[in-house]
Scaffold this active site. Structure first.
Site, short mmCIF file in Angstrom:
data_model
loop_
_atom_site.label_atom_id
_atom_site.label_comp_id
_atom_site.label_asym_id
_atom_site.label_seq_id
_atom_site.Cartn_x
_atom_site.Cartn_y
_atom_site.Cartn_z
N TYR A 210 0.86 -1.31 -0.02
CA TYR A 210 -0.02 0.07 0.10
C TYR A 210 0.96 1.25 -0.08
O TYR A 210 0.65 2.19 -0.60
CB TYR A 210 -1.05 0.02 1.24
CG TYR A 210 -1.56 1.50 1.61
CD1 TYR A 210 -2.41 1.97 0.85
CD2 TYR A 210 -0.94 2.24 2.56
CE1 TYR A 210 -3.01 3.27 1.08
CE2 TYR A 210 -1.60 3.38 2.86
CZ TYR A 210 -2.54 4.01 2.02
OH TYR A 210 -2.59 5.40 2.06
N THR B 55 0.24 12.17 3.67
CA THR B 55 -0.02 10.69 3.38
C THR B 55 -0.96 10.25 4.44
O THR B 55 -1.21 10.29 5.49
CB THR B 55 1.07 9.63 3.61
OG1 THR B 55 1.54 9.86 4.78
CG2 THR B 55 2.26 10.21 2.52
N GLY B 56 -2.15 9.37 3.74
CA GLY B 56 -3.19 8.99 4.53
C GLY B 56 -2.85 7.42 4.97
O GLY B 56 -1.98 6.98 4.74
N SER C 248 -2.72 14.79 5.98
CA SER C 248 -3.92 14.11 5.33
C SER C 248 -5.44 14.31 5.71
O SER C 248 -5.55 14.02 6.93
CB SER C 248 -3.48 12.85 4.82
OG SER C 248 -4.68 12.57 4.05
N TYR D 199 -9.02 16.70 0.85
CA TYR D 199 -9.74 15.94 -0.18
C TYR D 199 -11.03 16.40 -0.13
O TYR D 199 -11.73 16.68 0.88
CB TYR D 199 -9.89 14.57 -0.03
CG TYR D 199 -8.59 13.92 -0.72
CD1 TYR D 199 -7.70 14.20 -1.62
CD2 TYR D 199 -7.97 12.93 0.38
CE1 TYR D 199 -6.60 13.43 -2.25
CE2 TYR D 199 -6.61 12.19 -0.35
CZ TYR D 199 -6.13 12.48 -1.20
OH TYR D 199 -5.11 11.90 -1.69
N THR E 278 -5.69 19.06 -2.60
CA THR E 278 -5.11 17.87 -3.49
C THR E 278 -6.13 17.79 -4.92
O THR E 278 -7.41 17.64 -4.55
CB THR E 278 -4.78 16.75 -3.00
OG1 THR E 278 -3.91 17.11 -1.91
CG2 THR E 278 -4.29 15.52 -3.98
N LYS F 46 -2.21 21.07 -4.96
CA LYS F 46 -0.94 19.90 -5.02
C LYS F 46 -1.46 19.09 -6.02
O LYS F 46 -2.74 18.57 -6.11
CB LYS F 46 -1.11 19.10 -3.78
CG LYS F 46 -0.15 17.82 -3.73
CD LYS F 46 -0.24 17.24 -2.30
CE LYS F 46 0.73 16.07 -2.12
NZ LYS F 46 0.10 15.02 -2.81
N HIS G 209 1.75 12.53 -7.40
CA HIS G 209 1.37 11.88 -6.27
C HIS G 209 2.25 10.40 -5.90
O HIS G 209 1.84 9.51 -5.60
CB HIS G 209 -0.19 11.52 -6.73
CG HIS G 209 -1.06 11.39 -5.32
ND1 HIS G 209 -2.07 12.13 -5.26
CD2 HIS G 209 -1.12 10.36 -4.44
CE1 HIS G 209 -2.89 11.98 -3.90
NE2 HIS G 209 -2.22 10.80 -3.59
N SER H 221 7.51 13.69 -5.22
CA SER H 221 7.41 12.65 -6.30
C SER H 221 8.76 12.28 -6.48
O SER H 221 9.33 12.88 -7.59
CB SER H 221 6.72 12.78 -7.39
OG SER H 221 5.14 13.29 -7.02
N GLY H 222 9.37 11.21 -5.69
CA GLY H 222 10.32 10.67 -6.10
C GLY H 222 11.81 11.07 -5.42
O GLY H 222 12.93 10.33 -5.42
N ARG I 11 7.23 8.65 0.79
CA ARG I 11 7.34 7.36 1.27
C ARG I 11 8.65 7.19 2.20
O ARG I 11 8.71 6.43 3.24
CB ARG I 11 7.57 6.34 -0.01
CG ARG I 11 6.15 6.29 -0.78
CD ARG I 11 6.51 5.00 -1.74
NE ARG I 11 5.36 5.23 -2.91
CZ ARG I 11 5.23 5.82 -3.81
NH1 ARG I 11 5.87 6.96 -4.04
NH2 ARG I 11 4.20 5.57 -4.70
C1 FNR Z 1 0.08 9.64 -0.51
N1 FNR Z 1 0.22 10.77 -0.99
C2 FNR Z 1 -1.15 11.55 -0.47
N2 FNR Z 1 -1.50 12.82 -0.98
C3 FNR Z 1 -2.42 13.55 -0.72
O1 FNR Z 1 -2.70 14.63 -1.23
N3 FNR Z 1 -3.15 13.04 0.28
C4 FNR Z 1 -3.17 11.81 0.74
O2 FNR Z 1 -3.97 11.28 1.78
C5 FNR Z 1 -2.10 11.07 0.33
N4 FNR Z 1 -2.06 9.73 0.81
C6 FNR Z 1 -0.80 9.14 0.26
C7 FNR Z 1 -0.52 7.80 0.94
C8 FNR Z 1 0.74 6.91 0.52
C9 FNR Z 1 0.90 5.64 1.42
C10 FNR Z 1 1.62 7.72 -0.06
C11 FNR Z 1 2.84 7.03 -0.45
C12 FNR Z 1 1.49 8.64 -0.77
C13 FNR Z 1 1.01 11.60 -1.88
C14 FNR Z 1 1.89 12.14 -1.14
O3 FNR Z 1 1.59 13.52 -0.60
C15 FNR Z 1 3.14 12.64 -2.21
O4 FNR Z 1 2.56 13.27 -3.02
C16 FNR Z 1 3.89 11.48 -2.76
O5 FNR Z 1 4.05 10.39 -1.54
C17 FNR Z 1 5.44 11.74 -2.96
O6 FNR Z 1 6.00 10.94 -3.64
P1 FNR Z 1 7.12 9.99 -2.91
O7 FNR Z 1 8.13 10.78 -2.26
O8 FNR Z 1 6.35 9.02 -2.05
O9 FNR Z 1 7.74 9.49 -3.89
#
Ligand code: FNR
Length: 391
Positions: free
Chosen positions: A23, A77-78, A105, A129, A154, A250, A274, A306-307, A329
């Site tokens: 996940y 992150t959720g 989140s 959201y 977002t 975002k 994302h 992202s990344g 992450r």
């Molecule tokens: C997310 N992301 C995300 N973004 C957001 O606006 N609301 C959310 O609830 C979530 N939930 C979420 C859960 C998980 C498990 C991940 C990995 C990501 C996206 C997050 O904010 C972000 O854009 C990315 O995680 C960035 O990329 P990297 O750093 O994970 O590669």
């Protein structure tokens, strides 16, 4: 030895049940966008300057009148509570200790008021959201009252991305036990013990003030409800009725959307796909960044996520015009591996790597990183990659 974000990822994979790791780690469709983020970030080069005094390096940036000790923050992150019970608070406190912001989140597992209270001196942003306008308005008003400093809407989730790993693992909310999931839990006893003690994570923000947590199925129904797809640029004016602070969008990748955002009074943009979890065909965030920065022309801060896995990646985004980046992450890997101490450890890695990168580049301030002398060579600014950047 846990020497970098990838080491923490491997440790997270070892300690988390498969369905939780997938996940967190997983992406949409075939993972093309996820790989593109990594490949394009790696492809950017930074040309160092030599014989410059780097005995004192200042990594601080100022954003919306607030000082960040480093040019990165924690992305929203959720379901952080699935990685660790009380994960939201652990991330918020670690961010506060590091002097950087934390974005909570909408799909957090702790009430936004409780997370704010756990780190009251810190910089906290609230991510939104809009599944249902009335519910969104309530969350925004609560965030305003609780003292969140910015609101992040977002905009890249009109529907959820196609996460086939979650489907294959039988992972859904509310949690429905299957033999496969049962085996996953049995073979990860430490995680399962913690989860058994804390109980299943709630979507604590989706319940109105004064109500109790509601049933898991009720919350899941709320969360699974398709996002409000009637959301359009004009809706931002409606949001402004409830929110008085800085408003960021975002999930933008297109320069024309950046211009529209500014026309509609947005205070900041987060260039993001994302983390590759939504549209698998999307460009990498780093390749989209320059065109958005050019369109914005300094009128509002531009962030990127992202990344990002290394201090060098942070420097690359900044040299391409980002005000700061967000980390997703890597901090969840830290949380999974060592709890709150793991988040501290990953943040320390980023701080050390970024500081070393600055010294190697001959940069003693963030402004130096933005100077022409450090212009990137190769990577997304090359003609080959630039042609992929949609404008
Ligand atoms: C997310 N992301 C995300 N973004 C957001 O606006 N609301 C959310 O609830 C979530 N939930 C979420 C859960 C998980 C498990 C991940 C990995 C990501 C996206 C997050 O904010 C972000 O854009 C990315 O995680 C960035 O990329 P990297 O750093 O994970 O590669």
């Amino acid at each position: 030895m846990l020497l970098n974000a990838e080491d923490f990822r491997r440790e997270a994979r070892r300690l988390l049940p498969r369905f939780v790791f997938d996940y967190v780690d997983g992406a949409a469709d075939d993972g093309c966008c996820l790989r593109r983020n990594a490949r394009d970030l790696d492809a950017v080069t930074l040309t160092p300057r030599v014989l410059r005094d780097t005995s004192r390096i200042d990594t601080a940036v100022e954003v919306f009148g607030t000082k960040w000790s480093s040019p990165y923050g924690i992305a929203p992150t959720g379901l952080n509570g699935l990685v660790r019970p009380r994960g939201d608070v652990m991330l918020a406190r670690a961010a506060a200790r590091a002097g950087i912001p934390f974005a909570l989140s909408t799909a957090s597992n702790m009430r936004l008021e409780d997370v704010r209270a756990a780190a009251p001196e810190s910089i906290q942003w609230m991510q939104l959201y809009v599944m249902h306008k009335e519910m969104a308005a309530r969350i925004v008003q609560r965030a305003q009252r609780a003292g969140y400093q910015a609101l992040v809407l977002t905009v890249d989730v009109p529907v959820s991305g196609n996460r086939e790993l979650d489907v294959r693992n039988g992972f859904r909310v509310p949690f429905k036990p299957t033999a496969k999931l049962g085996w996953d839990l049995v073979t990860h006893p430490r995680w399962s013990m913690r989860a058994a003690i804390s109980g299943p994570p709630d979507f604590a923000n989706l319940v109105a003030d004064g109500e109790d947590g509601g049933s898991a199925s009720m919350q899941a129904a709320l969360l699974a409800r398709a996002m409000d797809r009637t959301l359009v640029w004009e809706t931002l004016a409606w949001l402004r009725e409830f929110w008085r602070g800085p408003l960021l969008l975002k999930g933008l990748l297109h320069a024309d959307d950046a211009r529209l955002a500014i026309d509609h009074g947005v205070d900041g943009l987060i260039v993001s796909n994302h983390g590759g979890r939504q549209l698998d065909a999307a460009p990498s965030a780093i390749s989209a960044l320059p065109s958005v920065v050019a369109a914005v022309a300094g009128r509002v801060p531009v962030f990127m996520d992202s990344g990002v896995r290394r201090g060098t990646h942070v420097a690359k985004a900044i040299s391409l015009g980002a005000t700061a980046v967000l980390l997703g992450r890597p901090l969840l890997y830290g949380l999974a591996a060592r709890g709150e101490a793991g988040v501290d450890a990953v943040l320390k890695l980023f701080a050390d790597e970024f500081m070393r990168t600055m010294a190697l580049l001959g940069a003693s301030s963030i402004a130096d990183l933005r100077g022409d002398s450090l212009a990137c060579e190769g990577g997304p600014t090359d003609a080959g990659v630039a042609s992929r950047v949609s404008t």
